[in-house]
Design a protein around this motif. Structure first.
Motif, mmCIF file in Angstrom:
data_model
loop_
_atom_site.group_PDB
_atom_site.id
_atom_site.type_symbol
_atom_site.label_atom_id
_atom_site.label_comp_id
_atom_site.label_asym_id
_atom_site.label_seq_id
_atom_site.Cartn_x
_atom_site.Cartn_y
_atom_site.Cartn_z
ATOM 1 N N ILE A 21 0.840 -1.211 0.000
ATOM 2 C CA ILE A 21 0.000 0.000 0.000
ATOM 3 C C ILE A 21 0.869 1.254 0.000
ATOM 4 O O ILE A 21 0.611 2.217 -0.728
ATOM 5 C CB ILE A 21 -0.940 -0.012 1.218
ATOM 6 C CG1 ILE A 21 -1.972 -1.151 1.096
ATOM 7 C CG2 ILE A 21 -1.650 1.334 1.370
ATOM 8 C CD1 ILE A 21 -2.823 -1.346 2.323
ATOM 9 N N ASP A 22 1.929 1.215 0.848
ATOM 10 C CA ASP A 22 2.833 2.366 0.896
ATOM 11 C C ASP A 22 3.485 2.609 -0.466
ATOM 12 O O ASP A 22 3.639 3.769 -0.914
ATOM 13 C CB ASP A 22 3.921 2.139 1.954
ATOM 14 C CG ASP A 22 3.348 2.146 3.374
ATOM 15 O OD1 ASP A 22 2.226 2.656 3.550
ATOM 16 O OD2 ASP A 22 4.036 1.647 4.279
ATOM 17 N N GLU A 23 3.871 1.526 -1.142
ATOM 18 C CA GLU A 23 4.502 1.645 -2.451
ATOM 19 C C GLU A 23 3.547 2.275 -3.461
ATOM 20 O O GLU A 23 3.935 3.143 -4.270
ATOM 21 C CB GLU A 23 4.952 0.268 -2.931
ATOM 22 C CG GLU A 23 5.714 0.299 -4.242
ATOM 23 C CD GLU A 23 6.172 -1.083 -4.666
ATOM 24 O OE1 GLU A 23 6.553 -1.249 -5.845
ATOM 25 O OE2 GLU A 23 6.142 -2.014 -3.819
ATOM 26 N N GLU A 24 2.269 1.846 -3.414
ATOM 27 C CA GLU A 24 1.284 2.421 -4.332
ATOM 28 C C GLU A 24 1.049 3.899 -4.029
ATOM 29 O O GLU A 24 0.894 4.724 -4.946
ATOM 30 C CB GLU A 24 -0.022 1.635 -4.217
ATOM 31 C CG GLU A 24 0.069 0.208 -4.766
ATOM 32 C CD GLU A 24 -1.220 -0.571 -4.557
ATOM 33 O OE1 GLU A 24 -2.149 -0.005 -3.949
ATOM 34 O OE2 GLU A 24 -1.285 -1.733 -4.989
ATOM 35 N N LEU A 25 1.019 4.268 -2.740
ATOM 36 C CA LEU A 25 0.829 5.672 -2.370
ATOM 37 C C LEU A 25 2.000 6.528 -2.837
ATOM 38 O O LEU A 25 1.813 7.654 -3.325
ATOM 39 C CB LEU A 25 0.662 5.789 -0.845
ATOM 40 C CG LEU A 25 -0.674 5.313 -0.279
ATOM 41 C CD1 LEU A 25 -0.653 5.358 1.244
ATOM 42 C CD2 LEU A 25 -1.830 6.180 -0.805
ATOM 43 N N ASP B 150 3.839 5.923 -5.398
ATOM 44 C CA ASP B 150 3.705 6.048 -6.854
ATOM 45 C C ASP B 150 2.697 7.135 -7.203
ATOM 46 O O ASP B 150 2.913 7.940 -8.143
ATOM 47 C CB ASP B 150 3.269 4.723 -7.468
ATOM 48 C CG ASP B 150 4.364 3.668 -7.420
ATOM 49 O OD1 ASP B 150 5.536 4.050 -7.248
ATOM 50 O OD2 ASP B 150 4.040 2.467 -7.549
ATOM 51 N N VAL B 151 1.569 7.191 -6.455
ATOM 52 C CA VAL B 151 0.549 8.206 -6.709
ATOM 53 C C VAL B 151 1.097 9.603 -6.429
ATOM 54 O O VAL B 151 0.918 10.557 -7.215
ATOM 55 C CB VAL B 151 -0.703 7.922 -5.854
ATOM 56 C CG1 VAL B 151 -1.678 9.105 -5.938
ATOM 57 C CG2 VAL B 151 -1.390 6.656 -6.304
ATOM 58 N N VAL B 152 1.788 9.744 -5.285
ATOM 59 C CA VAL B 152 2.352 11.054 -4.924
ATOM 60 C C VAL B 152 3.397 11.487 -5.942
ATOM 61 O O VAL B 152 3.451 12.652 -6.368
ATOM 62 C CB VAL B 152 2.961 10.982 -3.506
ATOM 63 C CG1 VAL B 152 3.741 12.268 -3.207
ATOM 64 C CG2 VAL B 152 1.870 10.780 -2.480
ATOM 65 N N PHE C 108 1.661 12.609 -9.062
ATOM 66 C CA PHE C 108 1.008 13.898 -8.874
ATOM 67 C C PHE C 108 2.044 15.023 -8.942
ATOM 68 O O PHE C 108 1.813 16.078 -9.554
ATOM 69 C CB PHE C 108 0.281 13.927 -7.550
ATOM 70 C CG PHE C 108 -0.318 15.245 -7.207
ATOM 71 C CD1 PHE C 108 -1.492 15.662 -7.829
ATOM 72 C CD2 PHE C 108 0.299 16.092 -6.304
ATOM 73 C CE1 PHE C 108 -2.039 16.893 -7.509
ATOM 74 C CE2 PHE C 108 -0.242 17.321 -6.005
ATOM 75 C CZ PHE C 108 -1.424 17.722 -6.605
ATOM 76 N N GLU C 109 3.184 14.813 -8.282
ATOM 77 C CA GLU C 109 4.223 15.836 -8.273
ATOM 78 C C GLU C 109 4.778 16.047 -9.672
ATOM 79 O O GLU C 109 5.090 17.163 -10.085
ATOM 80 C CB GLU C 109 5.357 15.436 -7.310
ATOM 81 C CG GLU C 109 4.920 15.491 -5.845
ATOM 82 C CD GLU C 109 6.023 15.029 -4.920
ATOM 83 O OE1 GLU C 109 7.024 14.461 -5.422
ATOM 84 O OE2 GLU C 109 5.912 15.218 -3.712
ATOM 85 N N ALA C 110 4.941 14.933 -10.434
ATOM 86 C CA ALA C 110 5.460 15.056 -11.800
ATOM 87 C C ALA C 110 4.498 15.837 -12.677
ATOM 88 O O ALA C 110 4.906 16.699 -13.473
ATOM 89 C CB ALA C 110 5.723 13.663 -12.374
ATOM 90 N N LEU C 111 3.186 15.595 -12.576
ATOM 91 C CA LEU C 111 2.187 16.306 -13.350
ATOM 92 C C LEU C 111 2.133 17.796 -12.955
ATOM 93 O O LEU C 111 1.981 18.667 -13.812
ATOM 94 C CB LEU C 111 0.806 15.672 -13.169
ATOM 95 C CG LEU C 111 0.595 14.313 -13.854
ATOM 96 C CD1 LEU C 111 -0.750 13.726 -13.448
ATOM 97 C CD2 LEU C 111 0.675 14.479 -15.375
ATOM 98 N N SER C 112 2.245 18.019 -11.648
ATOM 99 C CA SER C 112 2.214 19.444 -11.176
ATOM 100 C C SER C 112 3.394 20.208 -11.738
ATOM 101 O O SER C 112 3.270 21.355 -12.182
ATOM 102 C CB SER C 112 2.250 19.473 -9.639
ATOM 103 O OG SER C 112 1.115 18.830 -9.113
ATOM 104 N N ALA C 113 4.560 19.592 -11.748
ATOM 105 C CA ALA C 113 5.769 20.267 -12.265
ATOM 106 C C ALA C 113 5.640 20.517 -13.773
ATOM 107 O O ALA C 113 6.051 21.565 -14.292
ATOM 108 C CB ALA C 113 7.004 19.417 -11.970
ATOM 109 N N LYS C 114 5.030 19.606 -14.502
ATOM 110 C CA LYS C 114 4.867 19.727 -15.943
ATOM 111 C C LYS C 114 3.914 20.876 -16.273
ATOM 112 O O LYS C 114 4.133 21.665 -17.197
ATOM 113 C CB LYS C 114 4.362 18.411 -16.520
ATOM 114 C CG LYS C 114 4.236 18.430 -18.041
ATOM 115 C CD LYS C 114 3.779 17.082 -18.567
ATOM 116 C CE LYS C 114 3.649 17.121 -20.080
ATOM 117 N NZ LYS C 114 3.193 15.808 -20.628
#
Length: 297
Positions: free
Chosen positions: A278-282, A284-286, A289-295
């Motif tokens: 679960i931590d690994e999936e979270l 990945d989501v974070v 999200f950060e990569a999309l925000s930076a783009k």
């Protein structure tokens, strides 16, 4: 990660199934102990009756001629009955009684000619020892089946004595102790010598009215002797079955405890791996999200 979780789930399911089997065997062993304990307790009154009947016969006739042969140089030929088990999961139940039997028989002056093993496990151990030919009898599965086994043992033993194959006969079995414990014991069953007769003739009668045998004494004496041998073998068999189930109950209790510990460890590992997934999936989501925000910026 999913493969590890699937493997742990499979192990947990298997341990749970095994726990159910152990629980069922534990309950069966516990219920079986009760019937054999009742059988042993019920024999006390029967044995007392036979003992009193023998006492009356021997007091009235004096020492009887029970066809006991004269001692031979080098000892009399020996036979023995060893009560074991057909099934496993009983720890060292069969090993301890067979070890006692072999140790006792090898120390006797007479040569062991015949052995009767009740139970496949005891039969296998005795055959491997090479001490003497071993006859196999199936261990009874209930109290009601004991009578037929004891009857066969009496018939075979009498036949062997008539042929001169054996003179001294011993019986070995496990005797139940408190809880799930037991201990191997052995005793001499035959011959019924003069010392045995004098001991029984001295047994006091429980009332002031002296007993009297109607008819000839010898047939009554022979009938009581058959009853005496029957009750001794029946008692040995019932105590052995009681000890067997007590040993199995103890083994199942230990197995149940071990399975419980294993399940706790497996569940702890499963939850730890699941949380890591679960931590690994979270993460990945974070990260996404950060990569999309930076783009977008």
């Amino acid at each position: 990660m999913s493969g590890t979780m699937q493997s742990l789930r499979h192990q947990i399911d298997s341990a749970g199934d095994l726990q159910g089997v152990v629980g069922a065997m534990k309950a069966l062993a516990a219920s079986s102990i009760g019937q054999y304990q009742k059988a042993v307790g019920a024999l006390d009154d029967y044995y007392r009756t036979v003992e009193l009947g023998l006492s009356v016969c021997l007091r009235q006739t004096g020492p009887a001629n029970l066809a006991t042969p004269k001692p031979r140089k080098g000892g009399q030929p020996v036979g023995a009955v060893i009560f074991g088990s057909d099934q496993g999961l009983v720890g060292r139940f069969n090993e301890v009684v067979v070890d006692l039997a072999l140790k006792t028989l090898k120390a006797l002056p007479g040569k062991t000619q015949r052995l009767w093993a009740v139970g496949e496990r005891a039969h296998s151990l005795l055959t491997e020892s090479g001490l003497a030919p071993v006859d196999l009898l199936t261990a009874p599965a209930s109290v009601h089946a004991i009578t037929s086994i004891v009857g066969k043992l009496l018939i075979d033993g009498e036949s062997a004595r008539e042929k001169g194959e054996v003179v001294d006969v011993y019986v070995f079995h496990n005797h139940p102790k408190s809880g799930t414990g037991y201990e191997p014991v052995g005793k001499q069953l035959l011959p019924l010598d003069s010392a045995w007769q004098h001991k029984l003739s001295a047994v006091p009668w429980p009332s002031n009215a002296p007993p009297e045998i109607i008819g000839e004494t010898q047939p009554a004496l022979e009938a009581f002797i058959r009853g005496y041998l029957f009750v001794l073998l029946f008692q040995a068999c019932a105590e052995s079955l009681n000890s067997e189930n007590a040993s199995r109950l103890g083994a199942m209790q230990r197995a149940e405890k071990n399975i419980k510990n294993i399940l706790e460890d497996l569940n702890e590992k499963f939850h730890r791996v699941r949380q890591a997934s679960i931590d690994e999936e979270l993460f990945d989501v974070v990260s996404g999200f950060e990569a999309l925000s930076a783009k977008n910026k």
